[in-house]
Structures are given as structure tokens and as C-alpha cells.
Write a protein that holds these residues in place. Structure first.
Motif, short mmCIF file in Angstrom:
data_model
loop_
_atom_site.label_atom_id
_atom_site.label_comp_id
_atom_site.label_asym_id
_atom_site.label_seq_id
_atom_site.Cartn_x
_atom_site.Cartn_y
_atom_site.Cartn_z
N UNK A 117 0.79 -1.22 0.00
CA UNK A 117 0.00 0.00 0.00
C UNK A 117 0.82 1.27 0.00
N UNK A 118 1.85 1.32 0.87
CA UNK A 118 2.65 2.55 1.00
C UNK A 118 4.10 2.36 0.61
N UNK A 119 4.54 1.11 0.40
CA UNK A 119 5.90 0.85 -0.05
C UNK A 119 6.94 0.86 1.06
N UNK A 120 6.54 1.07 2.32
CA UNK A 120 7.51 1.10 3.39
C UNK A 120 7.87 -0.32 3.84
N UNK A 121 9.05 -0.41 4.53
CA UNK A 121 9.56 -1.71 4.95
C UNK A 121 8.67 -2.28 6.05
N UNK A 122 8.10 -3.46 5.85
CA UNK A 122 7.14 -4.06 6.78
C UNK A 122 7.77 -4.44 8.11
N UNK A 123 9.08 -4.73 8.11
CA UNK A 123 9.72 -5.09 9.38
C UNK A 123 9.69 -3.93 10.37
N UNK A 124 9.52 -2.72 9.86
CA UNK A 124 9.44 -1.54 10.73
C UNK A 124 8.00 -1.12 10.98
N UNK A 125 7.19 -1.12 9.95
CA UNK A 125 5.82 -0.60 10.10
C UNK A 125 4.86 -1.58 10.77
N UNK A 126 5.26 -2.85 10.91
CA UNK A 126 4.36 -3.80 11.58
C UNK A 126 4.66 -3.91 13.07
N UNK A 127 5.80 -3.42 13.53
CA UNK A 127 6.17 -3.53 14.93
C UNK A 127 5.84 -2.27 15.73
N UNK A 128 5.57 -1.20 15.07
CA UNK A 128 5.31 0.08 15.73
C UNK A 128 5.59 1.19 14.73
N UNK A 129 4.85 2.26 14.82
CA UNK A 129 5.01 3.31 13.82
C UNK A 129 4.86 4.66 14.51
N UNK A 130 5.86 5.51 14.36
CA UNK A 130 5.80 6.86 14.92
C UNK A 130 5.01 7.76 13.99
N UNK A 131 3.94 8.31 14.52
CA UNK A 131 3.04 9.13 13.71
C UNK A 131 2.96 10.54 14.29
N UNK A 132 3.19 11.52 13.42
CA UNK A 132 3.09 12.91 13.83
C UNK A 132 4.12 13.31 14.87
N UNK A 133 5.27 12.60 14.93
CA UNK A 133 6.33 12.88 15.90
C UNK A 133 5.84 12.85 17.34
N UNK A 134 4.72 12.17 17.59
CA UNK A 134 4.17 12.15 18.95
C UNK A 134 3.59 10.80 19.33
N UNK A 135 2.82 10.19 18.42
CA UNK A 135 2.09 8.97 18.76
C UNK A 135 2.80 7.74 18.17
N UNK A 136 3.09 6.78 19.04
CA UNK A 136 3.65 5.51 18.59
C UNK A 136 2.49 4.54 18.44
N UNK A 137 2.19 4.17 17.21
CA UNK A 137 1.09 3.26 16.93
C UNK A 137 1.52 1.83 17.26
#
Length: 756
Positions: A24-44
């Protein structure tokens, strides 16, 4: 197995586990499936759910010590003008949600737009929704449904009083908070102001009323949806994806079949609950309850059950017969009836005895009138024996209950005091004795260093009971804060009190509250208030004394001889006490001390809580004084009171939730030298419940011509959010309630000549 991309901007987050990069977004899944920093504030951390209109994530807020939050992304498959309209609706609804301040509604912390998408940050509720609870525990019992209604109806009432509709009440949108079992109403994406214009169609099939499905929702629509929620949890029948073949609803006849289903399953519920649910489920809105208060009132009525009739020669007395038998005993045991019956029948027996001694029986046959007298006398003997037995049964059954006269006696006047009772500060009293090597501590049992230790000269009341000290001074510190919770003022103050020695090292300290005039309640223009707190009105109070702290468990045990509190500790406030328990304590304390103690009136409590010494220091609005919401100032913090500080009132920092009571006197005092008025434990007031302050007394007296099954509680508790800990907050509680949130403090209403 799929890999889920946590990038909220990803249009297609589901990926096969063979992929290394997100499709969908082309980013590396090993990083985006373990946690994702959003808006420099929220860790999803994980995705919680996804629907047609959005996606929900569990996040950690780095700006607030990694506290858990819920991030909702609004997805609108629209373009151009339609997208702009959707954005405006989203912002409007976010602003509406921001005004909601209720402990059973998740707080809104932020809403924003990023990369043409809309986001909402909400409070995270640790718990399960009712669908999950149903799957784990099975169908709900009648008691559980009643508890659900009693828990959620006040939330609906809060929304409807604000002219708002939820529009999507169903088991999926009701969560049970794990730490206290409270039900929380979630998912306010469909919230709407009540209006006469046709609105956007938002509803869940199988739960929505006909008027809502045609675009004209009203408060009765939410009542209908809550009723449907109840019967689905009662029966375990939920609508399918196609909303057809519903076993408890006949769509062709617009008729609910839930009672027939329960009968087939041999599940019995009371006529009371059946009536309530059927009225909530009426097809046409005008035939339903007009407001939730009507439902709550019906829930308080005693339920009746339809049971099969059994015939047996050995059947015990039925419930109605038992009730009738006890009613007869109650009537005979009334003092006036008992005296009348005893005197009348006693006179017959005495007359027979006189006749017997004056005219002893002979061998002659008895005349008719003599036989009648003998039989009447024998009957009188049985009647007197039955009367005494009835009176004894009545006393045994009521030995642990307060007589109804106690309530009205205690609540009759704000200035009641025992005649000829004095607390004398001078040494002229002949009953006075000097107490050697004794100290009266600042707290009930040497628990706090907030006060100075005092050695008062003591006197014994004329009743020669508990030791009562003369009036003495004590020092304390008062703290004031601004809207950010920052301390802006600290002041040392002095007040007066007298102490009652209940036992060794256990004292009841009564602080003198000076007479004064104040404006009770909150004005309409203040903002964060409730209609129950209006109209604001001027009250003039005489001086009285109030216990420095809520009644502690140590004090309770000395007077009552037991302790059923949940959070044990001698210096913790007694909890789990009903209104009637509190009155009984006041009665026994009064008997032990020799002066009359009582629960405070609402006016006395609010006046004492606000601690208003100089009214001129407060600003006026349209001629009415505007006071700070808390006696500490514009807000409170975790360092000033024990409450649930995970939600804020103004711009103070988020704090902790202690999840239990704390020892009294742990925090700072108010201007009068009283402690723990905000949070820790809800406190009973003596008044009957009134929905508003219309026609309220202006002299601070106890208001008793209202709903006498309920009383107001004030001050909030350890579990309450800050909004419910304000000076003006009123909580309607059934007098029989023994919740772990319930406590009280006492007052002594003296006349001016009693204490100099």
C-alpha cells in the motif's frame, strides 16, 4: 497469516507474509508492523478495528509519559465538495465531543488533519465491550440488565440534556471498564444535535428505531436502541449481516417477539422489567418513555413475577400472606394500638378477678351471663398474650433499623441542639476536670503533620459521657492554584475547633464554620456546570461546626462496633455506608456525647467546601458572584486531592489514579481548615433529592420535601474525574446504597450562646 502495516496513511495495510515491503505505501514491513511513529508524537502499537468510515489504533502518547490513547482515522471515500462537507462535519462533531465531561464517556484529547485525512485522539478504555462479555459469560440475567440500565441511563440523560443524540447504541459500543466495572459509552462518530431538519442517515440495522432510519432521530431513538441492546443480551439473539431471519423481531408486522422467545427457552423475568423494555421498544416514538428519568423511576419499583400456581396441603404461607401477617403485627405493635388493646382487655380481666373474689364460684350451675363473662375474659387473656408476642416480634425484626421518626427528628431544623447543653471554654464549669499528660492530635489518630499538636483543657458534658474539649485554635496551610495547576499562593491560617475523645487516641474534631452569605450553585454563564446546580441563589447561614475530616473507620468502629469498609485503614474514611447507616451513626454519636450531631444540609456542605471568608474578592457577573470551581482555585491536581486525575479539568498536567481511598488529612485544607472535601469519598447530605434549586431554602436548612428515597452526595471520590469533584457538583444516590464510594462527615448546629 497477513502482515498489517501500521502506517495510518497506508491505503492498503493488509499484506501477505511473504512481502518485505508494504503493497500500500511501499515502506519496509519489518518496521511498520512492529510500531510506527506518527506525527512525531504517537507511537502506533496495534490496530483495534476498521469499518466503512475509519480505522482505530492503540497508540502511546510520547508527550504524556507514553500513556495509552486511541487514535481514530476518518476515511471518507469522497472528493471535491463532498469531501469538504465531510471534513466540516467531522470538525463540528469533534468540537461537540470536546464539550462532553462525563466519567462514562471517553475524553477527547485532540483532533487534527494530516495529509488530507482527519484524526481524533481519545481516552483509552481498558476493558471489553458487551459483545465480548456475552461471548465469555453467556446471556445476561435480569439483575445484570437492570444494572446495565441503571449504569447507562444517566449517561443518556446527560447527553439529552445537552441536546445531543448518540445514534448508535449497541453492545459493540458499550465497554465495561476493567478496574471498576463501570459501563462506558463509546464511538460518538454519529453524535448529532437534536433538530427538526432531516439529518444524515447513521444507524445500525437491528438496533435503530423507525424515525432514525428515516432521518428524524430524537431522544426516544436512543432509548429504543438501548432497549434493543437489553433484549439481545437477554436472549442472545443478534441481527445477522443481512438483518433477516431475526428470531426475536417480525419485520413484516414491526413486532418484537423477545418475550415469546424467553418463554420458549423457559427464562423468567419480572413483569416490571418486561413492562419497562416493552415501553422502550414501542414502534412509534410518542408511545415510548419521554425521558430516561421515567425509566429510572420505574426501575426503583418492587418487581413482581408470574409463577405457576401449585396446590399442596403442605404449602408454606405465600409471600402476600406473609406480608399481610407482618402488617397485622406492625399495626398491633404500634404504641397507641398496643396501649389501647392492653388497657381494654386488661380492664376486662381485672373486672373478672374482682367478680371472682367478691362472688366465689359455687356448686350451682353458671348462669348465661357468667358463662359469657368467663369466655370474654379468656379471650382477653389470649388477645393480651398475642399483643405482647406481636410487640416482641416487631422489636426483634426492627432492632437494626432506624425508626422512621428518627429521620424527621434529625432533619427538622438546621439549628437543633440538645437543651441546656454547653461546650464551655472557661474554667467556671463545676464539672470540668483537668486532663493530664494528654494531647489531642490534629488528625483522628496522629496521622498527619499538617497541623500543630494541641493540649486543650477539657470539660465533661453534663451527661457525663464522652470527653469534650473547649474551643482551641489550630494552624493550617492553604494553597491556591491557577488554571494550569501551578501554585500561585500559599498562606498560613488559623481556625477554631473542639474535640470529642471517643477512645484512647481517637478524636472527633469539629471545626467552627463562621456565619456568612454565599451564592449556592453555578450560574448559566459559568460554562462547565449542570442544570441540577441551578438556579444559583443566595443563602444566608448561621455559624455551625463541621468535622474536620470525613468520618474515619476508627471513629466508626468505636461508635458502631463494626467496619464493613472495602479499603481498610483506621485513618481512612469509612466507606460502603448508606444514608441510613450515616443517620444511625449520628444518633449513636449524639447519645454517646450528649450533644446532637447530624449530616450537613447541602447548603452547609457547599458553603463549607467553598470556604468563602471574604465574598468581595470574587468577581460578579450580572450581580451574581462567580466562585472558582474548587476551593483550591481554578482546578485541582493529584497533589491536592485523591481523584482520577488521568483526565484534566483545565490545563493542568495529567496525573495518576490511586484507585482507593487515602488517609484523611493527607492533602491541604481549605480556608476554613477542612480536609478532603474534593475527592477521596462521596459525602452524604441530609436533604431529600431535588432536581433543581427552584424554591430551595435560603437559610441553609435541610430541604426535605423532595424525593425521599434519594439524597444528594457531594465532593466526588477517589474514582471520580475532576468535573465531579467541584464544589457545586450534586450526585443523586439512592439512600439504601452501600457503595464503596460512599462516606460522610457530621455537623453540630449550635446556637450563638452555646460556644463563645
Amino acid at each position: 497469516m497477513t502482515l498489517y502495516c501500521l502506517n495510518p496513511a497506508c491505503p492498503d495495510p493488509n499484506n501477505p507474509n511473504t512481502h518485505n515491503y508494504c503493497q500500500g505505501c511501499g515502506q519496509e514491513l519489518s518496521k511498520t508492523t512492529q510500531g510506527y511513529l506518527f506525527g512525531d508524537r504517537y507511537i502506533i502499537k496495534q490496530v483495534l478495528g476498521e469499518g466503512n468510515f475509519g480505522r482505530t489504533y492503540l497508540v502511546e502518547d510520547q508527550n504524556f509519559h507514553n500513556r495509552k490513547r486511541v487514535l481514530k482515522k476518518f476515511i471518507a471515500n469522497l472528493q471535491g465538495k463532498g469531501l469538504e462537507t465531510a471534513k466540516e462535519l467531522f470538525k463540528r462533531e469533534a468540537n461537540i465531543l470536546d464539550t462532553l465531561k462525563h466519567e462514562q464517556i471517553p475524553a477527547i484529547y485532540d483532533h487534527f488533519e494530516e495529509n488530507n485525512s482527519l484524526y481524533l485522539v481519545e481516552e483509552y478504555i481498558d476493558g471489553d465491550d458487551l459483545v465480548t462479555e456475552f461471548e465469555q459469560q453467556g446471556i445476561f440475567s435480569e439483575d445484570k440488565i437492570k444494572s446495565l440500565l441503571k449504569d447507562l441511563l444517566p449517561v443518556l440523560d446527560y447527553l439529552h440534556q445537552k441536546n445531543l443524540l448518540h445514534r448508535d447504541i449497541k453492545p459493540d459500543n458499550i465497554m465495561r471498564r476493567r478496574y471498576d466495572g463501570k459501563l462506558i459509552l463509546i464511538d460518538f462518530g454519529g453524535v448529532k444535535e437534536v433538530s427538526n431538519t432531516r439529518g444524515t442517515l447513521i444507524y445500525t440495522p437491528g438496533y435503530a428505531a423507525i424515525e432514525q432510519m428515516t432521518g428524524h432521530p430524537q431522544p426516544a431513538s436512543d432509548i429504543y436502541s438501548l432497549g434493543v441492546t437489553c433484549i439481545r443480551l437477554l436472549t442472545g439473539c443478534f441481527p445477522g449481516d443481512d438483518n433477516e431471519n431475526d428470531p426475536i423481531y417480525d419485520s413484516s408486522q414491526a413486532t418484537w417477539l423477545w418475550q415469546e422467545y424467553l418463554e420458549k427457552e423457559e427464562i423468567k423475568i419480572s413483569d416490571q422489567l418486561s413492562h419497562i423494555l416493552n415501553k422502550m421498544l414501542e414502534h412509534l416514538a410518542p408511545n415510548r418513555y419521554h425521558n430516561v428519568k421515567e425509566i429510572l423511576e420505574n426501575l426503583q419499583e418492587s418487581p413482581t413475577y408470574i409463577q405457576p400456581v401449585e396446590t399442596s396441603t403442605n404449602l408454606p404461607i405465600s409471600e402476600p400472606q406473609k406480608s399481610s401477617a407482618y402488617d397485622l403485627i406492625s399495626v398491633i405493635a404500634k404504641p397507641q394500638i398496643f396501649l389501647l388493646v392492653t388497657c381494654f382487655n386488661g380492664s376486662i380481666i381485672i373486672a373478672w378477678l374482682i367478680k371472682y373474689f367478691l362472688y366465689p364460684s359455687s356448686s350451682k350451675p353458671l348462669l348465661l351471663w357468667e358463662k359469657i363473662i368467663n369466655y370474654v375474659t379468656l379471650l382477653s387473656v389470649f388477645i393480651i398474650l398475642f399483643s405482647f408476642l406481636s410487640y416482641l416480634i416487631f422489636l426483634i425484626k426492627n432492632k437494626n433499623k432506624l425508626p422512621t421518626t428518627i429521620k424527621r427528628t434529625f432533619l427538622a431544623s438546621p439549628n437543633h441542639s440538645l437543651k441546656n447543653t454547653q461546650i464551655t471554654p472557661t474554667s467556671s464549669n463545676p464539672l470540668k476536670t483537668q486532663k493530664t499528660n494528654s494531647q489531642i492530635p490534629a488528625t483522628p489518630s496522629n496521622l498527619s503533620n499538617n497541623h500543630s499538636t494541641i493540649k486543650p483543657t477539657t470539660t465533661i458534658s453534663k451527661y457525663n459521657k464522652k470527653i469534650v474539649s473547649s474551643l482551641k485554635d489550630f494552624n493550617f496551610k492553604v494553597i491556591k492554584v491557577n488554571h494550569k495547576g501551578e501554585i500561585i499562593e500559599q498562606e498560613n491560617k488559623k481556625s477554631q475547633y473542639f474535640a470529642v475523645e471517643l477512645a484512647a487516641n481517637i478524636y472527633l474534631e469539629m471545626v467552627v464554620i463562621p456565619k456568612g452569605i454565599f451564592w449556592m450553585g453555578t450560574p448559566e454563564k459559568e460554562g462547565k456546570n449542570s442544570s441540577q446546580e441551578r438556579p444559583q441563589h443566595e443563602v444566608s447561614l448561621s455559624s455551625f461546626c463541621m468535622s474536620k475530616y470525613p468520618i474515619t473507620q476508627g471513629q466508626w468502629e468505636i461508635i458502631m462496633g463494626n467496619n464493613t469498609s472495602e479499603f481498610k485503614g483506621q485513618n481512612k474514611p469509612v466507606d460502603s455506608v448508606s444514608f441510613y447507616d450515616s443517620l444511625e451513626f449520628c444518633q449513636k454519636l449524639s447519645e454517646a456525647v450528649g450533644i446532637e450531631f447530624n449530616l450537613p444540609s447541602e447548603a452547609q456542605w457547599e458553603y463549607a467546601c467553598r470556604g468563602i471568608i471574604d465574598p468581595s474578592q470574587y468577581r460578579q457577573l450580572d450581580g451574581i458572584y462567580i466562585y472558582p470551581p474548587f476551593n483550591f482555585g481554578d482546578t485541582i491536581t493529584q497533589t491536592l486531592a485523591n481523584y482520577n486525575s488521568t483526565r484534566t479539568y483545565q490545563q493542568e498536567n495529567i496525573g495518576i489514579h490511586r484507585q482507593q481511598t487515602t488517609e484523611v488529612g493527607y492533602f491541604s485544607a481549605n480556608n476554613f481548615g477542612l480536609y478532603d472535601l474534593h475527592g477521596n469519598i462521596w459525602e452524604w447530605c441530609a436533604d431529600d433529592w431535588h432536581e433543581t434549586y427552584h424554591n430551595a431554602p435560603k437559610d441553609g436548612s435541610i430541604w426535605i420535601d423532595g424525593y425521599d428515597q434519594y439524597s444528594p452526595m457531594r465532593g466526588g471520590s477517589w474514582a471520580a474525574f475532576p468535573f465531579y469533584c467541584r464544589c457545586a457538583t450534586r450526585n443523586k444516590v439512592q439512600r439504601s446504597s452501600r457503595s464503596r464510594y460512599n462516606g460522610f462527615r457530621v455537623v453540630y448546629n449550635y446556637k450563638k450562646k452555646v460556644i463563645n
